[in-house]
Design an enzyme around this catalytic site. Sequence first.
Site: not given
Length: 464
Positions: A162, A222, A278
């Site tokens: 995501e 990612k 993150c």
Amino acid sequence: MKIKNICCIGAGYVGGPTMAVIAQKCPKINVTVVDINQKRIDAWNDEDVENIPIYEPGLSDVVKEARGRNLFFSTDVDSAIENADMIFISVNTPTKTYGIGKGMAADLKFIELCARQIARVSKNDKIVIEKSTLPVRTAAALKNILDNTGNGVKFQILSNPEFLAEGTAVQDLMNPDRVLIGGDIDTNKGKEAVEALVDIYATWIPKENILTTNVWSSELSKLTANAFLAQRVSSINAMSELCEKTGADVDEVARAVGKDSRIGSKFLKSSVGFGGSCFQKDILNLVYISKTFGLNEVADYWEQVIIMNDHQKRRFAEKIVKTLFNTVSGKKIAILGWAFKKDTNDTRESAAIYVTDYLLNEQAEIVVYDPKVNPEQIYADLDYLSYRSDEENRKAVTIVSSAEEACKDAHAVAVLTEWEEFNVLDWEKIYEDMLKPAFLFDGRRILDRRSKENIGFEFYAIGS
Ligand code: UDX
Ligand code: UDX
């Protein structure tokens, strides 16, 4: 392969908004979001859609449209898994706080628990999708568990990281720069699984923006994307300190540099330091993986991004103490903004936590105002550091419901989140109500220096 039922494990910042948008865009697919946290699920099901547990502009409208039609929130994880053709794993993967890789590696405990549960419950073939950000090659571990503990059913594992940013999640999901899907593209079954997921996204996203790769490239992309983004912030923050010494202005430097189309203008806003769930976690994880492969120079290179970020937070807090005549003991300091960025109620790794902690160690009295963060969350963030008792935190930190109230009788004000409303405060009135000299520290560079100095503030902004 036509997907009729989707299950998503983890109703957090990633799982909730992502599934809400898939359900809105694909009314023929039933989407069930499950979570072990009953309180969180109850909030997602709250009759008043404004009470859903995650604040994101536009999200409540999406939930309102789809909830009860083809979007469901539940704690019955087993049933949701059993009924699903496709299962997204979107549980948290925090940095390990114990054992090997402590403080660096991602803790995959929850991922493994999910895999074992899926294997136990599944009675027909399923596609399992890694939505959480995971270390490269996690899919191999997932496959091993699914294939060896299951009921003989077949699983295809995809990686579909995501890229949404909080505060713009709905917009990012509706109109993403790209969707990335990694799968076992060398086999027919793998290709079919990838195609099934491509078809879902292609309902609203142009096909040329849906990239398919092998699983390892997708997992690593990612981590790479987050590392590159964080690196830009640390790079401009490194320059901010040099700007302060040389008379350059970091916004002017960023504008001049960002005009170069090879560099680009985004993620060049100097700040009191990046936060969020993150960046730090993923870079630490990248550093850990690199070290495991013996790539020490690679590890050191990326670790520097974190070192710079920690320095920036500490430097800002130190500046406050030094400017206030080397002591803030017993002085009231107003903190405006607690979220890690504007338009979210998320506080994970927010710079505000660390700046406040530093000032508390210097015996300051802190008053906090944030338009979206709950007071319990603010105390929980400070308690989590375990540097002071819960009682000490409640004694030294007061939480109020307006910026004006926070600043009243304060020695200094520090802006730590770039909420728009801080720009349109009645700063003259705030100045009048503060102790003099009135110090104003802008950790986000959102305030106009000249007008604040004209009012009478002693003004400091990071990077000039
Ligand atoms: C998380 C990670 O932070 C991120 O790295 C990853 O990419 C996606 O998952 P986020 O959605 O922001 O992102 O996390 P969080 O808001 O903590 O939500 C995770 C949810 O999973 C929680 O609500 C938790 O209760 C739930 N969970 C966790 C389960 O339902 N089962 C578990 O076994 C563990
Ligand atoms: C990030 C990535 O952008 C997203 O793609 C990924 O899926 C998850 O991690 P998020 O953490 O939600 O998203 O927010 P982001 O907008 O990237 O901001 C992260 C931090 O960097 C914030 O604290 C923000 O204030 C800070 N930041 C960002 C800066 O200080 N300067 C900038 O120019 C940009």
